[in-house]
Design a protein around this motif. Sequence first.
Motif, mmCIF file in Angstrom:
data_model
loop_
_atom_site.group_PDB
_atom_site.id
_atom_site.type_symbol
_atom_site.label_atom_id
_atom_site.label_comp_id
_atom_site.label_asym_id
_atom_site.label_seq_id
_atom_site.Cartn_x
_atom_site.Cartn_y
_atom_site.Cartn_z
ATOM 1 N N GLN A 78 0.485 -1.192 0.151
ATOM 2 C CA GLN A 78 0.188 -0.202 -0.005
ATOM 3 C C GLN A 78 0.952 1.351 -0.160
ATOM 4 N N GLU A 79 0.653 1.949 -1.349
ATOM 5 C CA GLU A 79 1.307 3.279 -1.307
ATOM 6 C C GLU A 79 1.424 3.886 0.189
ATOM 7 N N PHE A 80 0.484 4.101 0.946
ATOM 8 C CA PHE A 80 0.224 5.143 1.767
ATOM 9 C C PHE A 80 0.167 5.060 3.060
ATOM 10 N N SER A 424 -11.809 6.232 -0.991
ATOM 11 C CA SER A 424 -10.645 5.970 -1.908
ATOM 12 C C SER A 424 -11.119 4.268 -2.665
ATOM 13 N N ALA A 444 -6.323 0.599 -2.108
ATOM 14 C CA ALA A 444 -5.724 1.253 -2.714
ATOM 15 C C ALA A 444 -5.943 2.647 -1.559
ATOM 16 N N THR A 447 -5.680 6.876 -0.235
ATOM 17 C CA THR A 447 -5.797 7.671 -1.239
ATOM 18 C C THR A 447 -5.639 8.630 -2.095
ATOM 19 N N SER A 496 -0.237 6.406 8.890
ATOM 20 C CA SER A 496 0.659 5.635 7.407
ATOM 21 C C SER A 496 1.557 3.981 8.429
#
Length: 572
Positions: A78-80, A424, A444, A447, A496
């Motif tokens: 997961q990007e976050f 998101s 996501a 996001t 995060s």
Amino acid sequence: AVYQQLSDLRQDEFDFVIAGGGTAGAVLASRLSEVRGFQVLLIEAGPSNEGVLDAEVPLFASRLHNTIYDWNFTTTPQEFANGRIVPYARGHILGGSSSINAMAYTRGSIDDYDRWARVTGDSGWSWNKIFPYFKKHELFMQPTDGRNITGDFDPAVHGFDGMTRISLPNQLQRDFDARFIKAADELGGKFSYNLDMNSGKPLGSAWFPSTAGGGERRSSATSYLTRQIMKRKNLHVLLNTRATRIRQTSKSHSSKSHGPEFDTVETFGNGRGSRTFRATKEVILSAGTVGSPHILLHSGFGNAKELQSVGVKPLVNLPSVGKNLTDHPLLVVDFAADATEPNVLADPTILAEALEQWKTSRTGPLTNTVDNNVIWGRLPADSPFEDPSAGPNSPHWELLPAVNLGNAPEPHLSAFISLVSPASRGTISINSSDPLDSPVIDPAFFTAPVDVASARDGVRNIRTFYAAKAFEGYIKSESPPSAGAESDEELDAFISATFATTWHPTSTVKMSPKGADYGVVDPDLKVKGIQGLRVVDASVMPFVVSAHTQTAVYVIAERAADMIKRDWHERA
Ligand SMILES: Cc1cc2nc3c(=O)[nH]c(=O)nc-3n(C[C@H](O)[C@H](O)[C@H](O)COP(=O)(O)OP(=O)(O)OC[C@H]3O[C@@H](n4cnc5c(N)ncnc54)[C@H](O)[C@@H]3O)c2cc1C
């Protein structure tokens, strides 16, 4: 009858073949087999729920994760979360996720269902039209400790002769519950006491009901597939068998106006080969938000280019399959507290006594779920973000206090913060043409910036609530890792590093109006552009409800059963 493996079943043709014996699938199998003339096959990938103690004792729910009763999925990095992978439990057992979930019984708001009606063009999904199905599903009962619950709920909004036993907490938590109600009265405003948050207007502080009526878990399997119902000659429940694809056969009908018919389910039985089952009336997918798009994609339903890129032949152009994945992220904030409630799960002596009590009388600490109380709230009215919620009655966040849960030996109070109106959107996709491979799950999370704002607001609100005089001398201090995180940047770092899921994924096979060139199913849950196939589970929700999702799934399945009976001119 129940069949443990593929080879035990003699029959190949049924009126209805339902793939997925979870929350929705069990309701459908039960309701459709009320019609004696309907032959119904329910196919479940997991084993039976019978005799699984951890799926019976309410407080043992968390023990079912990472077992054979869980699909044990994980998300993509997961990007976050700087590439962190999040565990993604889903029920792999008869009753599906209702057999492994945390049993919260929450419906969502009037606005949630009225938005469904608005965006699908079908008033049948509105709160007023769905309301009778809440009552049809619910059997509200007295908690097992026998206390007087007058004033703790509104009888007018509950059902008392439905299928699933619902109750308020079966036992009060000493020290905490009375302080919670006091704090709500003391702070007032957005924290004011709400007599019943299942009235369609959930905002405020309230008692938290669950599907642990009678002191034990009630799942779709225990309430809709009872031993008596399982004796029906026209109901066939096949366990330990995966549906892999939906297919057309030489017997399938096809017409210009209604499209091709998909009447056959291909299955694979635990290393014991494959077999197909044909539905003379309908195939129904109820494999859940992860499972249903997974089966559809492997059957050639989806975005043609994406399917071709993994070697699947595109058959039905439905680019929305697997898109719009919506889920509620979860945070946990801990406080050191003078909590004298025994930590049942962490102390073997207390646990043994509590289990004995549960076995003999279905009373005691094991009859409760993790939370007795709840607060639902919204972002401030002057929030700069476009409102992702369904309307003013829908919360953005949910705060759930939990006393002395988890492995920490020292007394503590936790707050679970769930973001229930997220903006998101993620995806379920496939990266091979082998239907036995796991799907690719990308929620996501975070996001959309408004979701981060909701998370910060949730943390700040639980701090405000716990700072009430009612908690003086009880709560000592906030614990790491959230302690000291005050600025937006500090809170974002905490969010995060620690967020997880509330396990509420929806909307990957979403409903849209008849004739729309987006979405996957029509408001009657029939797959667009073809015949013979419906999807009935959490995946069809056009938007996630601002609540724990099982109750919405139960009412979707109850309404679907009525629609299907009506379509085939049969009544129970
Ligand atoms: C750990 C956890 C905690 C939760 N806590 C709560 C809560 O407290 N309150 C609440 O309201 N909601 C909660 N939820 C969410 C809620 O349980 C789900 O939204 C709901 O049960 C989903 O119902 P469903 O019918 O869509 O899917 P499921 O109930 O998951 O059913 C899908 C079924 O299909 C089967 N299946 C999947 N693929 C295949 C295949 N290829 N072939 C055959 N069978 C297949 C699965 O094994 C499963 O039995 C929780 C969920 C989880 C996982």
